[in-house]
Design a protein around this motif. Structure first.
Motif: not given
Length: 115
Positions: A24-30, A44-46, A65-68
């Motif tokens: 899997s190719l994983v892209l995490v955007q914060r 906000i993390q996508n 997701e919302t990271i508090w």
């Protein structure tokens, strides 16, 4: 409703990480926003996961997701779920545009490489 009204454009910063996890190719955007109520308390993390589909093509899954970083004041804690729901709705609403951008980029790469 007034507490969650947002301007059309919001100054923001996004940090992206891209890598492979197995096949899997994983892209995490914060992302962080400025000038929005409670923006100093959250990110906000996508997360996008692209993997080969068994019948051909590519399967794409997205999570928002919302990271508090800091809890909301107790007098406004009820807004937390509303903020999370709004962030998820924004992710769903922009999914079509995201797909168009990815497909355009892939098409450009294919033309440049002669694939």
């Amino acid at each position: 409703r007034k507490a969650l009204s947002l301007p059309q454009r919001i100054p923001s910063l996004t940090v992206s990480s891209l890598g492979f996890f197995g096949e899997s190719l994983v892209l995490v955007q914060r992302s962080l926003a400025e000038g929005v109520p409670f923006s100093e308390r959250m990110r906000i993390q996508n997360t996008h996961v692209f993997k080969p589909h068994p019948s051909g093509g590519v399967e794409w899954c997205q999570w928002a997701e919302t990271i508090w970083l800091e809890p909301l004041p107790w007098t406004q804690s009820f807004l937390g779920k509303a903020i999370q729901a709004k962030a998820a709705a924004e992710a769903r609403g922009s999914a079509g545009h995201f797909v168009q951008v990815v497909l355009a980029a892939v098409g450009t790469m294919e033309r440049q490489s002669g694939i």
